[in-house]
Design a protein around this motif. Structure first.
Motif, short mmCIF file in Angstrom:
data_model
loop_
_atom_site.label_atom_id
_atom_site.label_comp_id
_atom_site.label_asym_id
_atom_site.label_seq_id
_atom_site.Cartn_x
_atom_site.Cartn_y
_atom_site.Cartn_z
N MET A 1 94.39 53.20 9.66
CA MET A 1 94.50 51.88 10.29
C MET A 1 95.94 51.39 10.22
SD MET A 1 92.68 48.35 9.15
CE MET A 1 93.23 46.82 9.85
N ASN A 2 96.47 50.92 11.33
CA ASN A 2 97.81 50.33 11.33
C ASN A 2 97.71 48.90 10.82
OD1 ASN A 2 100.25 49.11 11.96
ND2 ASN A 2 100.53 50.31 13.82
N THR A 3 98.34 48.63 9.68
CA THR A 3 98.26 47.30 9.10
C THR A 3 99.60 46.57 9.12
OG1 THR A 3 98.56 48.26 6.91
CG2 THR A 3 96.30 47.81 7.60
N SER A 4 100.51 47.01 9.97
CA SER A 4 101.77 46.28 10.10
C SER A 4 101.54 44.97 10.84
CB SER A 4 102.80 47.13 10.85
OG SER A 4 102.34 47.41 12.15
N THR A 5 102.26 43.93 10.42
CA THR A 5 102.11 42.64 11.08
C THR A 5 102.71 42.71 12.47
OG1 THR A 5 102.22 41.53 8.96
CG2 THR A 5 102.64 40.19 10.89
N ASP A 6 101.97 42.21 13.46
CA ASP A 6 102.38 42.34 14.85
C ASP A 6 101.92 41.10 15.60
OD1 ASP A 6 102.60 42.89 17.57
OD2 ASP A 6 102.29 45.04 17.28
N ASN A 7 102.84 40.31 16.09
CA ASN A 7 102.48 39.10 16.83
C ASN A 7 102.42 39.34 18.34
OD1 ASN A 7 102.12 37.52 14.61
ND2 ASN A 7 104.20 36.71 14.59
N HIS A 8 102.62 40.60 18.77
CA HIS A 8 102.52 40.90 20.19
C HIS A 8 101.06 41.18 20.51
CE1 HIS A 8 106.87 40.94 20.46
NE2 HIS A 8 106.91 41.77 19.44
N SER A 9 100.28 40.13 20.58
CA SER A 9 98.84 40.24 20.77
C SER A 9 98.40 39.11 21.69
CB SER A 9 98.12 40.16 19.42
OG SER A 9 98.33 38.87 18.87
N ARG A 10 97.12 38.85 21.71
CA ARG A 10 96.61 37.79 22.57
C ARG A 10 96.56 36.47 21.81
NH1 ARG A 10 93.23 42.08 23.61
NH2 ARG A 10 91.40 41.13 22.63
N PHE A 11 97.52 36.24 20.94
CA PHE A 11 97.63 34.99 20.19
C PHE A 11 98.93 34.29 20.53
CE2 PHE A 11 94.48 37.12 17.56
CZ PHE A 11 93.67 36.06 17.12
N SER A 12 98.89 32.97 20.50
CA SER A 12 100.08 32.16 20.66
C SER A 12 100.78 32.04 19.31
CB SER A 12 99.70 30.76 21.16
OG SER A 12 100.70 29.82 20.87
N GLU A 13 102.06 32.45 19.25
CA GLU A 13 102.79 32.38 17.98
C GLU A 13 102.92 30.94 17.49
OE1 GLU A 13 106.25 34.72 17.31
OE2 GLU A 13 105.73 36.15 18.89
N SER A 14 103.16 30.01 18.40
CA SER A 14 103.31 28.61 17.99
C SER A 14 101.99 28.06 17.43
CB SER A 14 103.79 27.75 19.16
OG SER A 14 102.82 27.72 20.20
N ARG A 15 100.87 28.51 18.00
CA ARG A 15 99.58 28.04 17.50
C ARG A 15 99.22 28.71 16.16
NH1 ARG A 15 95.55 25.77 21.50
NH2 ARG A 15 96.87 24.71 23.02
N LEU A 16 99.66 29.95 15.99
CA LEU A 16 99.47 30.59 14.69
C LEU A 16 100.31 29.88 13.62
CD1 LEU A 16 99.45 34.36 15.66
CD2 LEU A 16 97.50 32.99 14.92
N ASP A 17 101.52 29.46 13.99
CA ASP A 17 102.34 28.68 13.07
C ASP A 17 101.65 27.37 12.72
OD1 ASP A 17 104.31 30.61 13.03
OD2 ASP A 17 105.56 29.61 14.54
#
Length: 398
Positions: A1-17
């Protein structure tokens, strides 16, 4: 399993913040001591945060490898163990539990009747059908806990001290055999010691202590090396602790003692784990039974577990405390979402979930190929943060 942190997904970075800032704000306000949280999608970690303090009595910072009492998040692990034996032909879900635990052959149902001076009394009536393995997995056995509401049966459970860590597995079953059932088997969902019974069942069928069975069949194959029923001395500095007193309710907080091996290994709530360890279990569930080339269960068995097993029981949700809540049924060890609406929080039909008494929570959303885990040790605040975390996670999806 790749467990590296990756924000290139279907999430908004500002909303995750915003999610992180919201949880941090509550920690700063001392509503909770700290939390660890993780979101993964498409097999990649999107968010992994450790916030606040691990032990508020000494100010130790929360860590990504902090160890949490996961309480009832033990139940899905034990339920997977049972289904592994089903796949191996060792038992059938239709088997009566007395086939393996003969001490439980003659249980009676406790029915409250009017007594002298309008004081209710308990009448014991025969069961109409046997408790099955399926009943244990979906909490329709008729067993209960001595918590989540009041009744004469629950009072009897409390007086008996059922589930004490001082008891052995055999002693647990012996005490349980003396107590009345809260409902007729196969009729009503009632949160209970059912999964503790399954833990004893696994011990008897395997000839191994529950911790050894789970380690050999599930934990080691999945690489979950930090999950177990107690914490060895060398790692005890990583145990997450609660506030001594809940700052919102004023209630004293008392959690299980994780530093010594208990006599009774509670399959319903005795385990401890870390964020990354539980990620591996949850990812196996999302992958329909497989992780990194290791298959724990077949695809069909996993889907069967994550299906509603209450749909054909008209009174199943009529009990005093249906904990899965509106919009959810219950499968084999997991609550399963059956409707897009109805629940207090967003989600997807088919998502499945469970949580722990001290504040741990996870869910799997197959439609979004996503899982999320939230861990804290603040039992009085568990309901609030389950909803808050889920709302913020879905609010960050775009």
């Amino acid at each position: 399993m790749n467990t590296s942190t990756d924000n290139h997904s279907r999430f908004s970075e500002s909303r995750l913040d915003a999610l992180t800032k919201r949880i941090q704000a509550d920690i700063d306000a001392k509503f909770i001591p700290g939390a660890a949280m993780l979101i993964a999608q498409d097999g990649r970690v999107v968010v992994e945060k450790a916030l606040g303090t691990q032990d508020p009595s000494i100010g130790t910072p929360m860590r990504l490898d902090s160890i949490f009492r996961i309480y009832s998040m033990t139940k899905p692990i034990v339920s997977v163990g049972v289904m592994m034996l089903v796949e191996q032909g060792r038992l059938l879900l239709s088997d009566p539990i007395s086939k393996y635990l003969p001490e439980l052959r003659h249980l009676k149902v406790g029915v409250e009747r009017p007594g002298l001076k309008d004081k209710p009394q308990l009448e014991l009536v025969p069961t109409r059908q046997a408790i099955t393995i399926q009943d244990l997995l979906r909490h329709t056995s008729g067993f209960t806990y001595g918590i989540f509401g009041e009744s004469l049966v629950k009072e009897a459970y409390r007086k008996a001290g059922i589930g004490s860590t001082r008891a052995t597995s055999d002693e647990f079953i012996r005490i349980l055999s003396t107590l009345p059932l809260a409902y007729q088997p196969g009729t009503t969902w009632e949160y209970s010691h059912s999964t503790d019974v399954l833990g004893v069942l696994l011990e008897r069928l395997s000839g191994m202590p529950l911790d050894a069975f789970l380690k050999e069949r599930i934990l080691q194959p999945l690489g979950m090396h930090e999950t177990g029923f107690w914490v060895e001395p060398a790692q005890q500095h990583r145990i997450a602790e609660p506030f001594a007193t809940d700052p919102v309710t004023g209630a004293a907080v008392k959690l299980s003692q994780p530093r010594l091996r208990p006599n009774f290994l509670g399959g319903g709530g005795g385990m401890l784990s870390t964020l990354r360890d539980y990620l591996r279990f949850a990812q196996m569930l999302l992958n329909e039974g497989e992780l990194d080339g290791v298959r724990i269960l077949s695809r069909k068995t996993l889907r069967y577990m994550a299906s509603d097993h209450l749909a054909d029981l008209p009174q199943a949700k009529a009990g005093a405390a249906y904990l899965p809540g509106a919009g959810y049924g219950f499968g084999l060890g997991l609550a399963v979402r059956t409707a897009a609406g109805g629940a207090f929080t967003p989600g997807s039909v088919g998502d499945f979930t469970w949580s722990g008494l001290a504040g741990t929570y996870f869910w799997i959303d197959p439609q979004e190929k996503m899982l999320a885990i939230f861990m804290m040790q603040a039992p009085e605040q568990r309901d609030h943060y389950r909803q808050l975390f889920r709302n913020l996670v879905y609010g960050a999806l775009v």
